[in-house]
Design a protein around this motif. Structure first.
Motif, PDB file in Angstrom:
ATOM      1  N   GLN A  66     -70.751  98.866 -76.041  1.00 34.67           N
ATOM      2  CA  GLN A  66     -71.014  98.430 -74.670  1.00 34.67           C
ATOM      3  C   GLN A  66     -70.280  97.121 -74.404  1.00 34.67           C
ATOM      4  OE1 GLN A  66     -72.651 100.190 -72.414  1.00 34.67           O
ATOM      5  NE2 GLN A  66     -73.009 101.816 -73.929  1.00 34.67           N
ATOM      6  N   PRO A  67     -69.763  96.938 -73.193  1.00 34.85           N
ATOM      7  CA  PRO A  67     -69.999  97.750 -71.983  1.00 34.85           C
ATOM      8  C   PRO A  67     -69.057  98.951 -71.843  1.00 34.85           C
ATOM      9  CG  PRO A  67     -68.737  95.810 -71.420  1.00 34.85           C
ATOM     10  CD  PRO A  67     -69.066  95.674 -72.874  1.00 34.85           C
ATOM     11  N   PRO A 103     -60.574  89.258 -72.449  1.00 34.88           N
ATOM     12  CA  PRO A 103     -61.176  88.896 -73.740  1.00 34.88           C
ATOM     13  C   PRO A 103     -62.199  89.914 -74.216  1.00 34.88           C
ATOM     14  CG  PRO A 103     -61.035  86.968 -72.337  1.00 34.88           C
ATOM     15  CD  PRO A 103     -60.640  88.135 -71.492  1.00 34.88           C
ATOM     16  N   VAL A 104     -63.021  90.447 -73.303  1.00 35.01           N
ATOM     17  CA  VAL A 104     -63.998  91.467 -73.688  1.00 35.01           C
ATOM     18  C   VAL A 104     -63.281  92.702 -74.213  1.00 35.01           C
ATOM     19  CG1 VAL A 104     -65.730  93.073 -72.812  1.00 35.01           C
ATOM     20  CG2 VAL A 104     -65.841  90.671 -72.166  1.00 35.01           C
ATOM     21  N   ALA A 105     -62.213  93.111 -73.548  1.00 33.01           N
ATOM     22  CA  ALA A 105     -61.454  94.282 -73.998  1.00 33.01           C
ATOM     23  C   ALA A 105     -60.882  94.058 -75.392  1.00 33.01           C
ATOM     24  CB  ALA A 105     -60.336  94.586 -73.002  1.00 33.01           C
ATOM     25  N   ARG A 152     -75.126  88.766 -75.665  1.00 32.61           N
ATOM     26  CA  ARG A 152     -74.905  87.358 -76.023  1.00 32.61           C
ATOM     27  C   ARG A 152     -73.408  87.048 -76.072  1.00 32.61           C
ATOM     28  NH1 ARG A 152     -73.457  84.586 -80.399  1.00 32.61           N
ATOM     29  NH2 ARG A 152     -73.278  86.524 -81.595  1.00 32.61           N
ATOM     30  N   VAL A 153     -72.633  87.939 -76.683  1.00 35.00           N
ATOM     31  CA  VAL A 153     -71.192  87.711 -76.793  1.00 35.00           C
ATOM     32  C   VAL A 153     -70.543  87.681 -75.410  1.00 35.00           C
ATOM     33  CG1 VAL A 153     -69.018  88.651 -77.671  1.00 35.00           C
ATOM     34  CG2 VAL A 153     -71.078  88.720 -79.096  1.00 35.00           C
ATOM     35  N   ILE A 154     -70.894  88.632 -74.563  1.00 34.08           N
ATOM     36  CA  ILE A 154     -70.290  88.687 -73.225  1.00 34.08           C
ATOM     37  C   ILE A 154     -70.692  87.469 -72.403  1.00 34.08           C
ATOM     38  CG2 ILE A 154     -70.271  89.986 -71.061  1.00 34.08           C
ATOM     39  CD1 ILE A 154     -70.442  92.532 -72.728  1.00 34.08           C
ATOM     40  N   LYS A 155     -71.912  87.030 -72.558  1.00 34.98           N
ATOM     41  CA  LYS A 155     -72.351  85.827 -71.837  1.00 34.98           C
ATOM     42  C   LYS A 155     -71.533  84.620 -72.259  1.00 34.98           C
ATOM     43  CE  LYS A 155     -76.474  83.140 -70.682  1.00 34.98           C
ATOM     44  NZ  LYS A 155     -77.937  83.002 -70.878  1.00 34.98           N
ATOM     45  N   ARG A 156     -71.257  84.506 -73.559  1.00 34.14           N
ATOM     46  CA  ARG A 156     -70.431  83.391 -74.035  1.00 34.14           C
ATOM     47  C   ARG A 156     -69.009  83.499 -73.493  1.00 34.14           C
ATOM     48  NH1 ARG A 156     -70.845  82.264 -80.338  1.00 34.14           N
ATOM     49  NH2 ARG A 156     -69.198  80.820 -79.664  1.00 34.14           N
ATOM     50  N   LEU A 157     -68.487  84.714 -73.444  1.00 36.09           N
ATOM     51  CA  LEU A 157     -67.140  84.893 -72.901  1.00 36.09           C
ATOM     52  C   LEU A 157     -67.093  84.548 -71.420  1.00 36.09           C
ATOM     53  CD1 LEU A 157     -66.079  88.196 -74.696  1.00 36.09           C
ATOM     54  CD2 LEU A 157     -65.262  85.889 -75.162  1.00 36.09           C
ATOM     55  N   GLN A 158     -68.131  84.887 -70.693  1.00 35.71           N
ATOM     56  CA  GLN A 158     -68.196  84.532 -69.272  1.00 35.71           C
ATOM     57  C   GLN A 158     -68.188  83.021 -69.095  1.00 35.71           C
ATOM     58  OE1 GLN A 158     -71.776  86.635 -68.234  1.00 35.71           O
ATOM     59  NE2 GLN A 158     -70.673  88.409 -67.407  1.00 35.71           N
ATOM     60  N   GLN A 159     -68.890  82.323 -69.981  1.00 36.05           N
ATOM     61  CA  GLN A 159     -68.914  80.867 -69.924  1.00 36.05           C
ATOM     62  C   GLN A 159     -67.553  80.280 -70.300  1.00 36.05           C
ATOM     63  OE1 GLN A 159     -72.115  80.059 -72.654  1.00 36.05           O
ATOM     64  NE2 GLN A 159     -73.715  80.365 -71.111  1.00 36.05           N
ATOM     65  N   ASP A 160     -66.943  80.838 -71.348  1.00 36.96           N
ATOM     66  CA  ASP A 160     -65.668  80.301 -71.834  1.00 36.96           C
ATOM     67  C   ASP A 160     -64.523  80.563 -70.869  1.00 36.96           C
ATOM     68  OD1 ASP A 160     -66.864  79.335 -74.116  1.00 36.96           O
ATOM     69  OD2 ASP A 160     -66.314  81.052 -75.363  1.00 36.96           O
ATOM     70  N   VAL A 170     -65.521  82.647 -79.197  1.00 36.97           N
ATOM     71  CA  VAL A 170     -66.086  83.764 -79.945  1.00 36.97           C
ATOM     72  C   VAL A 170     -65.103  84.928 -80.043  1.00 36.97           C
ATOM     73  CG1 VAL A 170     -67.217  84.738 -77.893  1.00 36.97           C
ATOM     74  CG2 VAL A 170     -68.098  85.265 -80.169  1.00 36.97           C
ATOM     75  N   ASP A 171     -64.312  85.166 -79.010  1.00 42.03           N
ATOM     76  CA  ASP A 171     -63.359  86.273 -79.091  1.00 42.03           C
ATOM     77  C   ASP A 171     -62.291  86.006 -80.139  1.00 42.03           C
ATOM     78  OD1 ASP A 171     -62.571  84.206 -77.280  1.00 42.03           O
ATOM     79  OD2 ASP A 171     -60.934  85.463 -76.561  1.00 42.03           O
ATOM     80  N   VAL A 172     -61.830  84.756 -80.229  1.00 42.80           N
ATOM     81  CA  VAL A 172     -60.824  84.414 -81.232  1.00 42.80           C
ATOM     82  C   VAL A 172     -61.404  84.559 -82.637  1.00 42.80           C
ATOM     83  CG1 VAL A 172     -59.323  82.571 -82.099  1.00 42.80           C
ATOM     84  CG2 VAL A 172     -59.605  82.902 -79.633  1.00 42.80           C
ATOM     85  N   GLN A 173     -62.665  84.172 -82.816  1.00 45.76           N
ATOM     86  CA  GLN A 173     -63.310  84.329 -84.122  1.00 45.76           C
ATOM     87  C   GLN A 173     -63.320  85.802 -84.543  1.00 45.76           C
ATOM     88  OE1 GLN A 173     -67.212  82.571 -83.983  1.00 45.76           O
ATOM     89  NE2 GLN A 173     -66.466  80.648 -83.122  1.00 45.76           N
TER      90      GLN A 173
END
Length: 686
Positions: free
Chosen positions: A549-550, A476-478, A460-468, A421-424
């Motif tokens: 956020q965050p 990636p969040v930054a 939702r996005v952060i949860k996906r990043l945590q999984q990835d 998702v971050d790359v997208q």
């Protein structure tokens, strides 16, 4: 002998693993001098109660040349509890005493071969008695004496076998010095039983001795590595010593055998691989690379082994770690193409592509990316999509806007389908940036809207990043937050331009003072209200960055604060520079009595009075910009512009630092000179 003795080879390796379990015993002598003296003490041997014929008959029962199969290793590992020494019973004690008395009294005359062999048989039987009761220390002493001093008897070579088996059991119990004894004695046995043509008689035995000799060296190398693994001041030197031992095995036993494709080449790939790893642990990277290159050299017929394939990949990794990026990329490519089915091959090709991009070797990077897509696209869709994104971003970073646009558009469907998702999000932001540079703002707005829409549900996005990223999602969040901040800034910029497009009114009257005042009080006042309302709308749009956020992305928080301050300052400047009628440029008395200079001054004074709140608002906004930059520790051209405005308009309150000191007096310790930190390039020290 060959089958039972071969058990030592596996047992020695098993024993090496057990040495660390009882480090206290590692300094013990393998064979106690007291036990040796007790076995040889003739004064303690009573007169034999057995007749000579009975003694010889008993000895025949103990003349077996075979192992009793109690060694660890081989098909399975015997529990050490089974190998616990047992006391001799009364009958065995009497028999041992009778054997000792015989050996003390029986001194074969020189040249009496029969007496010599009979004496050796009794000595062998005595050793075998202790061996059968798991009294391996006594057995090792007795068998070792036979093997070293009775090589001219039939039992000598068999005694050497059982000595090695006995001493190996002791070593497997944690007495490391037993392997030192073994390393000392095996060459002696080889000289006694395998030189001068004896190897043709003792073919199996000599072959096994050679293997044992090699494995003893290997065991010593492993022990060095185990010691080094415990750390300490000399750990690096110990690793290097272990690596040298491994390579000695290769030079002495493996090199010629592997080149000639003979039996002695077996498992030599392990020896070379372990040597390379030891040198790498010793931080001797050049040596580790050189040994890995030996492993993959086709001359030695080891290049197709799994360890050779692994070594090729590790050579690339070593060059990568040393920042020899061109060499690293070449080896990654070589590994991927030589072993396309290897699990590391896609990763190697990705690394090579990224390195080529970093080196500016775009054509080679594109070739790698194409190969990655063709070979692994269906198996590694996320990685393939990420490489496509990296290629497009490389073009964008090199200001090739058309190339970036082309690559993003060609890969976007694959990125949206397969990438993380971050790359997208980053890909759509990158395409939008390229479109802005190409003045395709309508299409850019559509891409930035996709970026903004992708982050409508941050959780939702952060949860996906945590999984990835398995919990390592901070960076990636930054990056995502920075991309979303960029999109918000783009739309806020559009509102700013709309606000600044509200043009100030132009006076078209006759220039009479009352008429001008009406113009100022009505049309100019209306313009100010409209402009302020538009500025407030743009300000709210910029403020959306703060609500991310965050955490709000520092780059766009500072940029937004700078833009807000600029809007307020620009409004004041436009008001203050409102032109008066051309007829007011005259000199002397005006039709209204007052001099033209006073009329013009009064006009400017009125504008200044009206703009005072704007000045205060601009000052507060620029201070907020600087404070935001400090709070987020982010300093760029936007922050510099805010600071410069304050210094220019309020020099006493906000003096320019470069007028006070010509260079910073503080330093960022622990950071390499010249390295960008938080947007500030650290100046080198004096």
């Amino acid at each position: 002998m060959s089958k039972t003795t071969s058990m030592i080879l596996g047992a020695a390796l098993v024993a090496a693993m057990s040495l660390g379990a009882n480090p206290a015993r590692a300094v013990e002598a393998c064979l106690s001098p007291k036990v040796r003296e007790a076995l040889a003490d003739c004064s303690a041997a009573a007169a034999s109660p057995m007749a000579a014929a009975d003694l010889l008959a008993a000895a025949k029962q103990l003349q077996s040349r075979a192992s009793m199969g109690r060694l660890p290793g081989g098909a399975g590992r015997t529990k050490l509890a089974v190998l616990t020494a047992r006391d001799l019973d009364d009958a065995e004690t009497k028999l041992d005493g009778a054997f000792r008395r015989f050996l003390c009294d029986d001194k074969p005359a020189p040249g009496d071969a029969a007496a010599r062999d009979r004496n050796a048989e009794i000595a062998y039987a005595r050793a075998r008695l202790h061996y059968s009761e798991n009294r391996f220390e006594e057995a090792a002493i007795l068998f070792g004496d036979l093997a070293l001093h009775r090589a001219d008897t039939p039992v000598g070579v068999f005694a050497s076998q059982l000595y090695l088996e006995s001493i190996n059991v002791l070593g497997s119990g944690g007495i490391a010095s037993c392997y030192d004894d073994m390393a000392r004695d095996v060459p002696a046995f080889a000289g006694l039983y395998c030189e001068g043509g004896k190897d043709k008689v003792n073919v199996d035995e000599c072959g096994v001795l050679s293997k044992i000799q090699r494995d003893i060296l290997r065991l010593h190398a492993e022990q060095r590595i185990q010691v080094a693994d415990r750390g300490g001041d000399d750990a690096y030197a110990t690793y290097e010593a272990g690596g040298a031992m491994y390579f000695q095995i290769w030079e002495q036993y493996g090199k010629a055998a592997c080149e000639g494709k003979s039996a002695g080449c077996e498992r030599m790939e392990e020896i070379l691989y372990n040597a390379a790893r030891a040198y790498q642990a010793a931080r001797n990277i050049d040596r580790s690379i050189a040994i890995r290159k030996v492993l993959i050299d086709p001359r030695y017929h080891l290049d197709a082994t799994e360890l050779a394939k692994k070594a090729r990949y590790e050579i690339a990794g070593s060059y990568h770690a040393m920042a020899f990026y061109d060499e690293a990329a070449t080896w990654y490519e070589s590994f991927a193409r030589a072993t396309p089915a290897h699990e590391k091959a896609p990763e190697a090709l990705m690394d090579a592509t990224v390195l080529r991009l970093g080196l500016g070797q775009i054509a080679q990077a594109e070739a790698n990316a194409g190969e990655l897509n063709r070979t692994y696209g269906s198996k590694k869709p996320a990685q393939t999509a990420q490489i496509a994104y990296a290629l497009a971003m490389s073009s964008l970073d090199h200001d090739d806007l058309k190339g970036a646009k082309k690559r993003f558009e060609a890969a976007m469907a694959m990125i949206d389908r397969n990438a993380r998702v971050d790359v997208q999000i980053l890909a759509h932001a990158g395409l939008a940036r390229a479109l802005v540079g190409l003045h395709e703002d309508v299409r850019a707005a559509a891409e930035y809207e996709k970026v903004r829409a992708s982050y409508r549900d941050p959780e939702r996005v952060i949860k996906r990043l945590q999984q990835d990223y398995s919990g390592d999602e901070n960076r990636p969040v930054a990056r995502v937050l920075t991309a979303v901040g960029e999109a918000i800034f783009f739309f806020a910029e559009a509102k700013r331009r709309e606000a600044e497009a509200i043009a100030r009114p132009v006076y078209k009257g006759a220039g009479e003072r009352d008429d001008v005042l009406k113009f100022v009080n009505r049309l100019v006042s209306t313009w100010i209200k409209e402009r302020r309302a538009a500025i407030e709308g743009a300000e709210k749009a910029y403020a959306e960055v703060l609500n991310l956020q965050p955490m709000a992305p520092p780059k766009w928080v500072v940029a937004s604060a700078s833009r807000v301050a600029r809007m307020h300052a620009r409004l004041r400047v436009e008001l203050l520079t409102l032109p008066f009628p051309k007829s007011w440029k005259a000199q002397g008395a005006s039709p209204w009595g007052a001099p033209w200079e006073e009329i013009r001054a009064a006009f400017r004074g009125r504008l200044d009075e009206v703009s005072e709140p704007m000045e205060a608002r601009a000052k507060a906004a620029f201070k907020a910009c600087v404070n935001t930059s400090v709070r987020y520790q982010y300093f760029d051209e936007h922050a510099s512009a805010c600071s410069a405005w304050l210094s220019s308009h309020y020099p006493a309150e906000f003096p320019r630092l470069d007028e006070i000191i010509d260079r910073p007096s503080h330093r960022y310790y622990g950071v390499e000179s010249g390295l960008p930190v938080g947007g500030v390039k650290v100046e080198p020290g004096p």
